[in-house]
Scaffold this motif. Structure first.
Motif, PDB file in Angstrom:
ATOM      1  N   CYS A   1      -3.426   2.839  -7.004  1.00 13.56           N
ATOM      2  CA  CYS A   1      -2.567   4.020  -7.031  1.00 13.56           C
ATOM      3  C   CYS A   1      -2.163   4.336  -8.477  1.00 13.56           C
ATOM      4  O   CYS A   1      -2.155   5.500  -8.898  1.00 13.56           O
ATOM      5  CB  CYS A   1      -1.325   3.765  -6.176  1.00 13.56           C
TER       6      CYS A   1
ATOM      7  N   TYR B   1       0.832  -1.201   0.000  1.00 15.47           N
ATOM      8  CA  TYR B   1       0.000   0.000   0.000  1.00 15.47           C
ATOM      9  C   TYR B   1       0.872   1.259   0.000  1.00 15.47           C
ATOM     10  O   TYR B   1       1.999   1.245   0.496  1.00 15.47           O
ATOM     11  CB  TYR B   1      -0.942   0.009   1.203  1.00 15.47           C
TER      12      TYR B   1
ATOM     13  N   SER C   1      -3.862   0.576  -2.716  1.00 20.93           N
ATOM     14  CA  SER C   1      -3.041  -0.533  -3.199  1.00 20.93           C
ATOM     15  C   SER C   1      -2.235  -0.082  -4.417  1.00 20.93           C
ATOM     16  O   SER C   1      -2.455   1.002  -4.976  1.00 20.93           O
ATOM     17  CB  SER C   1      -3.920  -1.730  -3.567  1.00 20.93           C
ATOM     18  N   THR C   2      -1.338  -0.943  -4.856  1.00 25.84           N
ATOM     19  CA  THR C   2      -0.492  -0.616  -6.010  1.00 25.84           C
ATOM     20  C   THR C   2      -1.329  -0.352  -7.260  1.00 25.84           C
ATOM     21  O   THR C   2      -1.146   0.660  -7.950  1.00 25.84           O
ATOM     22  CB  THR C   2       0.490  -1.769  -6.280  1.00 25.84           C
TER      23      THR C   2
ATOM     24  N   ILE D   1      -4.991   5.253   2.011  1.00 29.85           N
ATOM     25  CA  ILE D   1      -3.947   4.289   1.679  1.00 29.85           C
ATOM     26  C   ILE D   1      -4.477   3.425   0.544  1.00 29.85           C
ATOM     27  O   ILE D   1      -5.481   2.722   0.706  1.00 29.85           O
ATOM     28  CB  ILE D   1      -3.583   3.417   2.903  1.00 29.85           C
TER      29      ILE D   1
END
Length: 433
Positions: A336, A295, A332-333, A330
């Protein structure tokens, strides 16, 4: 009550003492009676003529009379003693029946139970304590704490008793020595109490040898798992680092190609491609440098992304101010990268069409949580757009990319409007699929 009965019982049911007491009392009473009766007869004989035979007869009669009285007294005392003995036995039987469940519980407890005096001497031990250490109850009585626990000596054992007495919920992990000399691990808890006007310590002990073995096994497993996790984290960091480096290589190749071509349209395409690659590479850089490999803090990522876009697209003559208002999120990959690509395309679009040199340009980026959705708003202070509908049906690769990501990947909606410039509002669920 029981103490009084016990006292009377011990006093009256002792047959030797009872016989001696009655015999002495009888003799004493007889002597006093005879002497008193003789004096009576002497006074009586002064007025009446009595022979020695008459006196002897009176004495015999008196002795027989006193003996009969004494026999009656003895019988009465025997009845009293029997009643006392019967009451004592009844009370003892009732006490035994009343205490039977407690004795059963103590003797069948899984935990070892000890009673200590304040000088650390054992005055009671249940069956579990005897079985755990291998002693009989007779052997354990009057043992001292230091004899069963090698961690204590005479002074420290007594100090421990005082500490237990003055400490609520006292516990200790220690070791005890069995009769055969082997050592076992014990968890002990203790409490102070008063019985019969004296201070005692009640201690509960449990063999935790198997638990410690299991705990050590779990600890070793956790250490191995942590070692494996650390190795995987290092590997993942290395993967992210290599992905970032490979993307930087591609970006550098595009930059080299950018410098070689002369066509401005091709140059802009190469610049956009390079910028998009940098947007994705930035995610991998955050994952590589951060502590969490899954994250990313969205605010930190967007701030860095905007700086990279500004550096790539803004000329020295263009002044640009940012209004960032981002909730603590926040991501996650994947998410994001998705949000980053959307922001990249919309920001580049504002930089290309809305902002001008020698004026105050403003780019607002607000990301807020609203119930179960996230609201992303991006607005410039340009002249706006006359035909808003053209943004929904366009051949632009950037806008097609925005619509594809928002609708197909973020499962969201997008809306454009003029609001002192062009404003784009995107709504998508907080929960990721």
């Amino acid at each position: 009550m029981e103490n009084k009965i016990t006292k009377y019982k011990s006093k009256f049911l002792n047959q030797n003492k009872l016989a001696k007491r009655f015999s002495l009392t009888y003799i004493l009473f007889s002597i006093i009676g005879v002497v008193s009766f003789n004096k009576f007869l002497q006074h009586y004989s002064e007025d009446n003529n009595l022979t020695s035979d008459d006196t002897f007869t009176f004495n015999i009669i008196f002795i027989l009379f006193t003996f009969i009285i004494f026999i009656l007294m003895v019988n009465h005392m025997q009845k009293v003693i029997k009643n006392i003995d019967k009451s004592y036995k009844d009370l003892k039987r009732k006490d035994k029946a009343r205490l039977a469940p407690y004795e059963f519980a103590l003797n069948n407890s899984v935990d070892a139970i000890y009673w200590f005096t304040l000088d650390a001497r054992v005055v009671y031990a249940n069956n579990a304590a005897c079985n755990m250490l291998g002693y009989t109850k007779e052997e354990m009585l009057d043992m001292f704490l230091e004899e069963m626990d090698p961690n204590f000596d005479r002074n420290s054992a007594q100090e421990c008793m005082i500490e237990i007495k003055n400490t609520k919920n006292w516990t200790l992990e220690t070791t005890q020595k069995k009769k055969d000399g082997s050592i076992i691990n014990i968890e002990v808890s203790g409490h102070g109490f008063i019985f019969g006007g004296k201070d005692y310590i009640c201690a509960f002990g449990r063999d935790i040898t198997s638990r410690l073995v299991y705990r050590n096994e779990i600890t070793n497993m956790n250490q191995e798992l942590q070692k494996s996790v650390d190795e995987k984290e290092i590997l993942l960091k290395e993967i992210h680092h290599r992905v970032k480096n490979n993307m930087e290589i591609i970006s550098s190749l595009l930059a080299m190609q950018y410098r070689r071509v002369q066509d401005n349209e091709v140059k802009y395409i190469l610049k956009q491609s390079r910028s998009r690659i940098n947007t994705m590479a930035l995610v991998h850089e955050f994952l590589y440098l951060g502590e969490n490999l899954a994250y990313i803090n969205l605010e930190d990522y967007i701030k860095r992304l905007i700086e990279d876009i500004k550096e790539l697209y803004i000329s020295n003559n263009t002044y640009l101010n940012f209004d960032l208002n981002i909730d603590q999120l926040i991501f996650s990959t994947n998410r994001c990268i998705q949000v980053g690509m959307v922001l990249h395309e919309l920001s580049v679009n504002a930089l290309k069409y809305a902002f001008k040199e020698d004026r105050d340009n403003l780019l607002c980026i607000h990301i807020k949580k609203s119930n179960d959705k996230i609201h992303l708003k991006i607005r410039d202070n340009g002249d706006g757009l006359e035909n808003i509908d053209s943004l929904y049906k366009t051949d632009s690769i950037g806008m097609q990319l925005v619509h594809t990501i928002v609708e197909n990947q973020l499962d969201g909606t997008i809306e454009f409007k003029n609001n002192r410039g062009l404003e784009c509002n995107i709504f998508f669920p907080i929960k990721e699929d």
